[in-house]
Design an enzyme around this catalytic site. Structure first.
Site, PDB file in Angstrom:
ATOM      1  N   SER B 317      41.745  36.051  36.095  1.00  0.00           N
ATOM      2  CA  SER B 317      42.870  37.293  36.280  1.00  0.00           C
ATOM      3  C   SER B 317      43.836  37.507  35.268  1.00  0.00           C
ATOM      4  CB  SER B 317      43.422  37.032  37.626  1.00  0.00           C
ATOM      5  OG  SER B 317      44.499  38.011  37.864  1.00  0.00           O
ATOM      6  N   TRP B 320      42.467  38.803  32.085  1.00  0.00           N
ATOM      7  CA  TRP B 320      42.187  40.348  32.519  1.00  0.00           C
ATOM      8  C   TRP B 320      43.581  41.129  31.866  1.00  0.00           C
ATOM      9  CZ3 TRP B 320      45.005  43.975  35.239  1.00  0.00           C
ATOM     10  CH2 TRP B 320      44.226  45.327  35.338  1.00  0.00           C
ATOM     11  N   HIS B 321      44.618  40.464  32.076  1.00  0.00           N
ATOM     12  CA  HIS B 321      45.950  41.161  31.986  1.00  0.00           C
ATOM     13  C   HIS B 321      46.381  41.420  30.459  1.00  0.00           C
ATOM     14  CE1 HIS B 321      46.753  40.698  36.397  1.00  0.00           C
ATOM     15  NE2 HIS B 321      47.420  41.689  36.350  1.00  0.00           N
ATOM     16  N   GLY B 322      45.840  40.318  29.732  1.00  0.00           N
ATOM     17  CA  GLY B 322      46.006  40.519  28.242  1.00  0.00           C
ATOM     18  C   GLY B 322      45.690  39.592  27.558  1.00  0.00           C
ATOM     19  N   PHE B 458      46.615  47.286  29.791  1.00  0.00           N
ATOM     20  CA  PHE B 458      45.594  46.470  30.171  1.00  0.00           C
ATOM     21  C   PHE B 458      44.200  47.157  30.433  1.00  0.00           C
ATOM     22  CE2 PHE B 458      49.545  44.470  32.385  1.00  0.00           C
ATOM     23  CZ  PHE B 458      49.736  43.726  31.091  1.00  0.00           C
TER      24      PHE B 458
END
Lengths: 418, 458
Positions: B317, B320-322, B458
């Site tokens: 996760s 996924w954000h960066g 994102f």
């Protein structure tokens, strides 16, 4: 994994229509019914109308007779509109233009309008010039913020400085910062060097048309150093955000140009070390600035204003090379257009060289001379209630001039002559 | 194009007027697709190629799944294709940068070159939405959408396109298929949601961003109080920014008759880290739960496997954000926090004896600490900020009182809303006054804003 600990707003009036998921509305209680939404919108509209009006009652505005829009509020168009309303109640004739009218190098009592007032012996001419306003912006200023002077007499000044290069004429494709972009056309016609985003342009259009938004801009200018309060509070973290409500008066703001200081040394362009230049003039036919100046004139005429145009006085002593000839052509073209359109005008010769501070701005003596020259001009009108015996400037020249006064074909008001 | 920009106003007015005219006809979905593509293409028309490709590919794969026997193969292909798109466009630079670093450490002079890649906005959102749909279809939770236009609308529905919520096919597709029944209440709801979202974004998030950006851009010039306050300010900024976007997206959807899922529910009132993830970016956390955590085994297979699955889910996760190690560490921190506190949070002492406010404050502090990794530009800055927070001494932080007032007002509102005082907050005059004040504040205090949404990247 649904959350049982929290209370999610489902304060919906009934269940959702069949087939639609019953999703929680929100995690806050700010949910309006249709009727409440209408009430909220009505209250907002009423506030938007009332607040700027009430503000005028709160914000004292008692300017002196030689008042001009403060330099720091040059981009405060809501305030300019207020100045117009104020002036419309007291004056018959308004001198409108850029820093030449505003008086960039002279104190407020030495501007063109004040010298004219001195000549006629009463406060007939109001200085509604705005520092740095080029004709493209001037057209916008007149169109959107000068409605209150409809039907009055306007002396409109065209400064040829704005045609001295393609850049001054806003014709370059390369983006650069120019004055008063909020007054220029945002989409059509396209200003090549103006490249704000569409969003910013739409915001500007809304500000012009929603009075409340231009008032909000005024509030930011007078109370928050022309910044949104959030940015202002970064600069003044412990400052009182509501200090604007203590309302001083905009009329008390400094009306001098920041670079001039307050002592206004009357230094000529030669003494300032400025040399002659070969200006790459833009042709009149292709000039954006001239096109919009004509538009400004037409807007005023449509509003029943009686317009008198002054061109310049440009400092022709500063020109060299081919630019002198090109300027002569431009003057000729301007004269022809004004004549063809029956607009009274004055196209003065250059003032003495030492009367200029730069290429276009006269010094105090320059304004005095220009005012006198204007009064000698046959087509130039003067005021209706001049008691010439009281006037310090009641020279034979002036009297002759007054006797011939006419705004266009018909004098707009009766003139009491002796 | 962003919701808070003026350009959205004429765009939506035109889009909405036509939508109202055609919503009962077969043109409804075609029109939504057109406006969605205009909305997305406004950023860069090239982005349309990518979303178009993803849409066509997934549509064909779903059709093959329905027609053939090799359902699992087509599913795998779809997931791999979507993740490949995401990896290439979002993680291309990150991967090559790390490969080059590794090569350099190994003494190699060779360097992989990668240039000219644009990061399409919102790619993480529509890719996840698409994966969710195909997995749900594979599992038999939803029917395949046979109409290509409707499928394309599901992928690109413009209110959700840039930053979610990552809506599920089971919720959104039926609404796309049906004729929307737009009631006056829907319009009032859409209006309310949009105003609240706009206020959060423009009046609160963008406002706090000024201070946060100032401090975080040169952290070595600030001492502990400023760094601490900037961190807390960022904690609120990201919440206002992202939940503001979600509110506006839901509001626009509601104006069109669509009911979009709730994405935020007072996350800073959470009493545990688990609770925080039930309240923060709900559409993403439930996505990870359904499509990663549970397939990994979930809480089946004993404590060790549960903790491992939890930790892995949070690390992914974070990624996924960066595309940066700081995001991975941010995810790992939350994963670690979950693992370490899971047992404590379930204990009777924690649940019943510890005051709620203390729990809320502890969670808030932990979450704020983790945001340092999220916000700092690089690992060096992270170290610098944490070190200076604990050792740099005191100095006037110059934190605007206005910001304190705004944050405290919102926090108190949230506390009150989750208390018996909610009854007072639900009174009509209070709600109407709140909306009027928000509109007034926006009109007076905020000019046109150009700040992008944090989650767009994102």
């Amino acid at each position: 994994m649904t959350n049982k600990n929290t209370e999610i707003s489902t304060n919906s009036p009934g269940h959702p229509p069949a087939g639609l998921p019953d999703v929680p509305f929100s995690s806050n209680g700010i949910r309006l019914s249709p009727r409440e939404a209408i009430v909220a919108v009505i209250i907002v509209v009423v506030l938007f109308v009332l607040i700027p009006k009430c503000w005028c009652l709160l914000e004292k505005f008692e300017p002196s007779a030689d008042y001009r829009v403060p330099y720091d509020l040059s981009s405060d168009y809501w305030f300019y509109e207020r100045c117009c309303r104020w002036a419309a109640d007291r004056y018959e004739t308004f001198v409108i233009g850029d820093s030449v009218v505003w008086g960039h190098y002279v104190p407020p009592d030495n501007t063109l309008s004040q010298h004219l007032n001195r000549i006629v012996g009463s406060n007939e001419f109001a200085n509604l010039g705005v520092d740095g306003i080029h004709p493209v912006a001037l057209a916008g200023l007149i169109k959107y913020y000068s409605r209150s002077i409809s039907g009055k007499n306007v002396i409109l000044c065209f400064n040829p400085l704005w045609m001295t290069s393609r850049k001054h004429d806003l014709q370059t494709e390369k983006e650069f910062h120019f004055n008063h972009p909020r007054l220029t056309p945002q989409f059509i016609p396209k200003i090549p060097c103006y490249k704000d985003t569409s969003s910013q342009k739409i915001g500007i259009i809304l500000e012009r048309n929603v009075h409340f938004l231009s008032w909000a801009s005024h509030l930011q200018q007078i109370s928050y150093d022309n910044l949104p309060p959030s940015l202002w509070s970064i600069e003044h973290p412990y400052g009182n955000i509501f200090h604007g409500a203590g309302i001083e008066t905009s009329a008390d703001l400094d009306t001098t140009a920041s670079e001039s200081g307050t002592d206004f040394p009357q230094t000529s362009w030669q003494d300032r070390g400025l040399g002659s230049q070969d200006f790459p003039w833009v042709e009149l036919e292709t000039s954006l600035q001239w096109r919009f100046f004509c538009e400004a004139v037409e807007t005023l005429q449509k509003r029943n204003n009686t317009v008198f145009v002054i061109v310049g006085p440009f400092n022709e002593h500063m020109m060299k090379g081919d630019s002198i000839k090109a300027y002569e052509e431009i003057k000729k073209g301007i004269g022809t257009w004004l004549k063809n359109n029956n607009i009274p005008y004055y196209l003065p010769d250059s003032l003495p060289a030492e009367y200029y501070a730069d290429a276009s701005h006269p010094l105090s003596k320059g304004y005095a001379l220009l005012a006198e020259q204007l009064c000698r001009e046959e087509s130039f009108p003067l005021s209706r209630t001049i008691h010439l015996e009281d006037s310090v400037a009641a020279t034979p020249t002036i009297i002759r001039c007054l006797e011939k006064t006419a705004w266009g074909k018909t004098p707009p008001y009766k003139t009491i002559f002796r | 194009m962003m919701f808070q920009n003026w350009i959205f106003l004429p765009f939506f007015l035109v889009a909405y007027a036509v939508y109202l005219a055609v919503k009962r006809t077969r043109l409804k979905n075609l029109w939504i697709l057109i406006v969605s593509y205009v909305f997305y293409g406004w950023w860069n028309p090239l982005f349309l190629l990518l979303i178009g490709y993803a849409t066509v590919f997934d549509y064909i794969m779903a059709a093959l799944m329905e027609a053939g026997r090799r359902k699992k193969l087509w599913l795998t292909l779809t997931v791999v294709n979507n993740l490949a798109l995401l990896s290439f466009f979002k993680y291309g630079y990150f991967v090559t940068e790390n490969i080059n670093l590794l090569l350099e450490k190994m003494g190699s002079s060779y360097a992989v070159e990668l240039s000219g890649i644009l990061l399409p906005v919102g790619i993480s959102f529509y890719v996840f939405k698409s994966i969710g749909y195909i997995v749900d279809y594979y599992r038999g939770n939803v029917e395949r959408e046979k109409s290509f236009v409707r499928h394309a609308v599901f992928v690109s529905f413009f209110p959700l396109l840039l930053a979610g919520p990552i809506e599920r096919a089971g919720n959104l597709l039926p609404q796309i298929r049906n004729t929307p029944r737009l009631t006056p209440q829907d319009i009032a709801d859409g209006f309310s949601l949009f105003i609240v979202g706009l206020f959060k974004k423009v009046a609160l998030a963008d406002c706090l961003a000024v201070y946060v950006d100032k401090v975080y851009s040169v952290p070595d010039e600030y001492k502990a109080p400023a760094l601490l306050l900037a961190t807390f300010a960022f904690t609120w900024q990201i919440y206002f920014d992202f939940s503001g976007y979600s509110d506006m997206a839901r509001g626009v959807g509601r104006l069109m008759g669509f009911r979009i899922m709730l994405n935020f529910n007072h996350p800073y009132l959470a009493v545990s880290i688990g609770d925080f993830w039930h309240r923060w970016h709900i559409s993403l956390s439930t996505w990870f739960r359904d499509y990663l955590y549970i397939p990994l085994g979930g809480n089946r297979g004993g404590s060790f496997n549960t903790y491992r699955n939890l930790f892995l889910t949070f690390v992914i996760s974070g990624l996924w954000h960066g595309a940066a190690w700081t995001f991975v560490i941010w995810g790992a921190l939350h994963g670690l926090g979950m693992v370490l506190t899971r047992s404590i949070e379930r204990s009777t002492i924690y649940k019943e004896k510890m005051p709620k406010l203390i729990k809320q404050i502890l969670v808030f502090i932990f979450v704020s600490f983790a945001w340092i990794f999220f916000r700092a530009s690089n690992w060096d800055d992270v170290c610098l900020i944490i070190t200076r927070i604990f050792s740099s001494g005191l100095a006037d932080p110059m934190f605007p009182l206005l910001f304190v007032f705004l944050i405290m007002s919102v926090w108190l509102y949230q506390f009150a809303y989750e208390s018996p005082a909610q009854r007072f907050l639900n009174l009509a005059p209070v709600r109407i006054t709140a909306v009027i004040m928000m509109i007034f504040y926006l009109a007076v205090c905020v000019g046109s804003t150009g700040q992008a949404f944090i989650y767009n990247q994102f």
